[in-house]
Design a protein around this motif. Structure first.
Motif, PDB file in Angstrom:
ATOM      1  N   GLU A   1      -3.029 -54.918 -46.951  1.00  0.00           N
ATOM      2  CA  GLU A   1      -2.169 -54.888 -48.137  1.00  0.00           C
ATOM      3  C   GLU A   1      -1.696 -53.459 -48.423  1.00  0.00           C
ATOM      4  N   THR A   2      -2.631 -52.510 -48.391  1.00  0.00           N
ATOM      5  CA  THR A   2      -2.271 -51.105 -48.629  1.00  0.00           C
ATOM      6  C   THR A   2      -1.363 -50.584 -47.529  1.00  0.00           C
ATOM      7  N   LEU A   3      -1.617 -51.024 -46.280  1.00  0.00           N
ATOM      8  CA  LEU A   3      -0.781 -50.628 -45.149  1.00  0.00           C
ATOM      9  C   LEU A   3       0.654 -51.092 -45.353  1.00  0.00           C
TER      10      LEU A   3
ATOM     11  N   ILE B   1       0.509 -41.261 -44.292  1.00  0.00           N
ATOM     12  CA  ILE B   1      -0.874 -40.885 -43.962  1.00  0.00           C
ATOM     13  C   ILE B   1      -1.724 -40.810 -45.229  1.00  0.00           C
ATOM     14  N   ILE B   2      -1.144 -40.258 -46.302  1.00  0.00           N
ATOM     15  CA  ILE B   2      -1.860 -40.212 -47.585  1.00  0.00           C
ATOM     16  C   ILE B   2      -2.228 -41.632 -48.026  1.00  0.00           C
ATOM     17  N   THR B   3      -1.283 -42.554 -47.876  1.00  0.00           N
ATOM     18  CA  THR B   3      -1.524 -43.948 -48.253  1.00  0.00           C
ATOM     19  C   THR B   3      -2.634 -44.556 -47.408  1.00  0.00           C
ATOM     20  N   MET B   4      -2.653 -44.237 -46.110  1.00  0.00           N
ATOM     21  CA  MET B   4      -3.685 -44.778 -45.232  1.00  0.00           C
ATOM     22  C   MET B   4      -5.070 -44.232 -45.570  1.00  0.00           C
ATOM     23  N   VAL B   5      -5.113 -42.973 -45.982  1.00  0.00           N
ATOM     24  CA  VAL B   5      -6.401 -42.405 -46.403  1.00  0.00           C
ATOM     25  C   VAL B   5      -6.898 -43.131 -47.652  1.00  0.00           C
ATOM     26  N   ILE B   6      -5.960 -43.371 -48.591  1.00  0.00           N
ATOM     27  CA  ILE B   6      -6.319 -44.075 -49.828  1.00  0.00           C
ATOM     28  C   ILE B   6      -6.750 -45.513 -49.526  1.00  0.00           C
TER      29      ILE B   6
ATOM     30  N   ILE C   1      -8.747 -46.533 -47.521  1.00  0.00           N
ATOM     31  CA  ILE C   1     -10.197 -46.618 -47.271  1.00  0.00           C
ATOM     32  C   ILE C   1     -10.929 -47.078 -48.533  1.00  0.00           C
ATOM     33  N   TYR C   2     -10.367 -46.735 -49.703  1.00  0.00           N
ATOM     34  CA  TYR C   2     -11.033 -47.068 -50.969  1.00  0.00           C
ATOM     35  C   TYR C   2     -11.240 -48.577 -51.146  1.00  0.00           C
ATOM     36  N   PRO C   3     -10.230 -49.435 -50.924  1.00  0.00           N
ATOM     37  CA  PRO C   3     -10.471 -50.879 -51.071  1.00  0.00           C
ATOM     38  C   PRO C   3     -11.544 -51.412 -50.132  1.00  0.00           C
TER      39      PRO C   3
ATOM     40  N   GLY D   1     -12.317 -56.701 -46.690  1.00  0.00           N
ATOM     41  CA  GLY D   1     -11.897 -55.299 -46.599  1.00  0.00           C
ATOM     42  C   GLY D   1     -10.676 -55.139 -45.717  1.00  0.00           C
ATOM     43  N   ALA D   2     -10.630 -55.901 -44.599  1.00  0.00           N
ATOM     44  CA  ALA D   2      -9.480 -55.830 -43.685  1.00  0.00           C
ATOM     45  C   ALA D   2      -8.211 -56.313 -44.379  1.00  0.00           C
TER      46      ALA D   2
END
Length: 406
Positions: free
Chosen positions: A317-319, A382-387, A389-391, A311-312
């Motif tokens: 990756e999303t970050l 911030i929107i990207t960071m909220v998303i 959480i999904y992975p 998960g990390a």
């Protein structure tokens, strides 16, 4: 942690196309929202600039009763000590004296109510650039006995340069005010309303006309930095005691403040819709990435990788995707908007006519205020960071058997 970051960075470029698609959605989101905000704030800045530059200034000192009565009886004595006490504030750039009142102007059989403004020609020109707006005749000299009149007023009264304007009014404490004055020049004022009713006189000439002696209706206070307006206003209010009062341009033009705030609220709704579209675009890409790599994740868990660590890695990756998209959008939007700020978009046709009727230049202006850029980049990030959480949730809830057979 450093190992997780390295793995996440390498995973990004295993499928460059997928990564670039996600980055592009964030990039265009930042670019479009910055462009929209810059155009919106640029129009507000131009509106404020017109009010401040062509009439009110950033602040004005009045007699405490003047703003309610608008009466020439509520004036105050112009003293060097008063001016100096204002100039002693470091934020204050210069101070401009004015004497304003109304009169009835006539030429032969035509009459019209006018706003008479007594000014110091050189001081007034520092703020309003009146001299550059003279399209016929010449600008006023220091002790000139003539007038400057608005182009609309001159056309209505059929007057030209060197013609005579007759004015009748009520002076200080009811004294009759009347006089005949030659027209030195005709100006095209930026404000359509003022263009149809403005008459400029030198300050001594207006004080003589209204029999006020050495009195003023206002001192216009200009400051070096608009960001210091609230602080300067607070300090001046603490120093200036009754019968003086000081007002900011927002207090003198509440209608414009309300117009800007209501329009800004509409802009927030538009940007919210844009952010929702961006958010779902990023979420869809992340979901596609998780679905495509489901078997890969199953194998990694089967050989012993902890779900928390997986998960990390997905979070990093999303970050990285969010950081690359937001920074690239920021870096590209800055030069584009700098070019647009130097080259406003010209309006044509009916839109240009409407802008001209309201006293605005027929252009779409752009703002380079720093918040235009970093607010948009931060919001999308911030929107990207909220998303992101999904992975993490997907990794923790993933069923190993199903993942291995994906």
């Amino acid at each position: 942690m450093s190992t997780n970051i390295k793995i996440a960075w390498r995973n990004l470029w295993r499928n460059k196309r997928r990564t670039l698609i996600t980055v592009a959605s964030i990039f265009f989101g930042v670019l479009l929202s910055a462009y929209m905000t810059s155009m919106q704030e640029g129009s507000y800045e131009k509106m404020v600039d017109m009010v401040v530059k062509y009439y009110s200034g950033y602040m004005q000192v009045h007699h405490e009763n003047y703003w309610e009565s608008k009466s020439i009886n509520d004036t105050f004595e112009d003293t060097p000590e008063l001016r100096q006490s204002i100039l002693d504030h470091l934020e204050v750039d210069f101070v401009i004296p004015r004497l304003e009142s109304f009169a009835l102007a006539s030429s032969e059989e035509l009459t019209k109510g006018v706003l008479v403004m007594g000014i110091e020609p050189e001081s007034e020109n520092r703020l309003t650039s009146l001299k550059g707006n003279v399209n016929q005749g010449s600008y006023l000299q220091a002790n000139d006995q003539g007038l400057l009149v608005g182009e609309g007023l001159a056309n209505y009264l059929h007057l030209g340069v060197n013609d005579t304007l007759v004015m009748i009014s009520q002076g200080y404490h009811g004294i009759s005010a009347a006089g005949k004055y030659p027209i030195r020049g005709i100006i095209k004022h930026a404000s359509p309303q003022l263009n149809k009713m403005i008459v400029y006189m030198t300050l001594p000439n207006s004080q003589d006309f209204f029999s006020t002696g050495n009195r003023l209706t206002s001192l216009v206070v200009n400051i070096t930095d608009t960001n210091l307006l609230n602080r300067s206003l607070k300090q001046l209010r603490a120093d200036l005691k009754p019968p003086y009062s000081i007002m900011s341009w927002q207090e003198m033009s509440p209608e414009m403040v309300q117009q800007i705030e209501s329009d800004r609220a509409g802009g927030i709704i538009m940007k919210a819709v844009l952010y929702i579209v961006i958010g779902f675009g990023i979420l869809g890409t992340i979901m596609m990435m998780i679905a495509e790599r489901r078997r890969e994740f199953g194998v990694m868990i089967a050989i012993g990788m902890q779900r928390i660590k997986l998960g990390a890695i997905l979070f990093y990756e999303t970050l990285f995707i969010g950081m690359i998209g937001a920074l690239s959008g920021l870096l590209v939007s800055i030069p584009i908007l700098m070019i647009q700020a130097q080259n406003p978009i010209p309006l044509t046709g009916q839109a240009a006519q409407v802008m001209d009727d309201y006293g605005f230049e027929p252009y779409m202006f752009f703002s380079l205020t720093p918040s235009v850029f970093w607010h948009q980049a931060l919001t999308v990030f911030i929107i990207t960071m909220v998303i992101a959480i999904y992975p993490i949730i997907s990794a923790n809830r993933m069923k190993l058997i199903n993942a291995l057979h994906a």
